[in-house]
Write a protein that holds these residues in place. Sequence first.
Motif, PDB file in Angstrom:
ATOM      1  N   GLU A   6       7.926  -8.823  -2.009  1.00 23.31           N
ATOM      2  CA  GLU A   6       7.737  -9.194  -3.405  1.00 23.31           C
ATOM      3  C   GLU A   6       7.917  -7.967  -4.299  1.00 23.31           C
ATOM      4  O   GLU A   6       7.640  -6.831  -3.883  1.00 23.31           O
ATOM      5  CB  GLU A   6       6.334  -9.763  -3.637  1.00 23.31           C
ATOM      6  CG  GLU A   6       5.969 -10.966  -2.800  1.00 23.31           C
ATOM      7  CD  GLU A   6       5.216 -10.600  -1.536  1.00 23.31           C
ATOM      8  OE1 GLU A   6       4.450 -11.431  -1.026  1.00 23.31           O
ATOM      9  OE2 GLU A   6       5.385  -9.448  -1.047  1.00 23.31           O
ATOM     10  N   SER A   7       8.329  -8.213  -5.525  1.00 19.39           N
ATOM     11  CA  SER A   7       8.429  -7.147  -6.520  1.00 19.39           C
ATOM     12  C   SER A   7       8.325  -7.772  -7.905  1.00 19.39           C
ATOM     13  O   SER A   7       8.405  -8.997  -8.057  1.00 19.39           O
ATOM     14  CB  SER A   7       9.748  -6.378  -6.381  1.00 19.39           C
ATOM     15  OG  SER A   7      10.845  -7.246  -6.588  1.00 19.39           O
ATOM     16  N   GLY A   8       8.120  -6.908  -8.899  1.00 14.03           N
ATOM     17  CA  GLY A   8       8.115  -7.364 -10.280  1.00 14.03           C
ATOM     18  C   GLY A   8       6.750  -7.436 -10.939  1.00 14.03           C
ATOM     19  O   GLY A   8       6.650  -7.729 -12.133  1.00 14.03           O
ATOM     20  N   GLY A   9       5.709  -7.168 -10.183  1.00 11.45           N
ATOM     21  CA  GLY A   9       4.386  -7.197 -10.772  1.00 11.45           C
ATOM     22  C   GLY A   9       4.168  -6.039 -11.731  1.00 11.45           C
ATOM     23  O   GLY A   9       4.974  -5.113 -11.808  1.00 11.45           O
ATOM     24  N   GLY A  10       3.057  -6.108 -12.465  1.00  8.59           N
ATOM     25  CA  GLY A  10       2.743  -5.034 -13.390  1.00  8.59           C
ATOM     26  C   GLY A  10       1.667  -5.457 -14.369  1.00  8.59           C
ATOM     27  O   GLY A  10       1.012  -6.486 -14.190  1.00  8.59           O
ATOM     28  N   LEU A  11       1.518  -4.650 -15.399  1.00  8.28           N
ATOM     29  CA  LEU A  11       0.538  -4.894 -16.458  1.00  8.28           C
ATOM     30  C   LEU A  11       1.246  -5.535 -17.646  1.00  8.28           C
ATOM     31  O   LEU A  11       2.281  -5.023 -18.098  1.00  8.28           O
ATOM     32  CB  LEU A  11      -0.125  -3.580 -16.870  1.00  8.28           C
ATOM     33  CG  LEU A  11      -1.067  -3.635 -18.072  1.00  8.28           C
ATOM     34  CD1 LEU A  11      -2.280  -4.498 -17.770  1.00  8.28           C
ATOM     35  CD2 LEU A  11      -1.485  -2.223 -18.466  1.00  8.28           C
TER      36      LEU A  11
END
Length: 130
Positions: A6-11
Amino acid sequence: QLQLVESGGGLVQPGGSLKLSCAVSGDTLDHFVIGWFRQAPGKEREGVSCISGNSPATNYADSVKGRFTISKDNTEKTVYLQMGSLQPEDTGTYYCATFRVWPGYPLSSCTTSKSTYSNWGQGTRVTVSS
């Protein structure tokens, strides 16, 4: 061995958007249903959305209907979760997962029941806060 990353997470601020990606390696999407799940601190992991690897079938949790959109690119072997109108309650670690469909599995639906899924990624963190 199937691997999911998974990728793309953040604040992101409330009301904002994020797009998560789940890259699948080791097999084609056609053989699987792919789901997105999330887990907030201190809470159980819950199903968010799912998509069939070999049909247009999708499903969403009531809490995200109209705000999140799941999609896939079979050529790139990637599943996406476009998240909009994010709220603090959407905060958590987001996981993608798969299970291999069996003969006769309905092409018109998919399940977000986590007990059905057998392959899991490591997760990506999403924080919705001002």
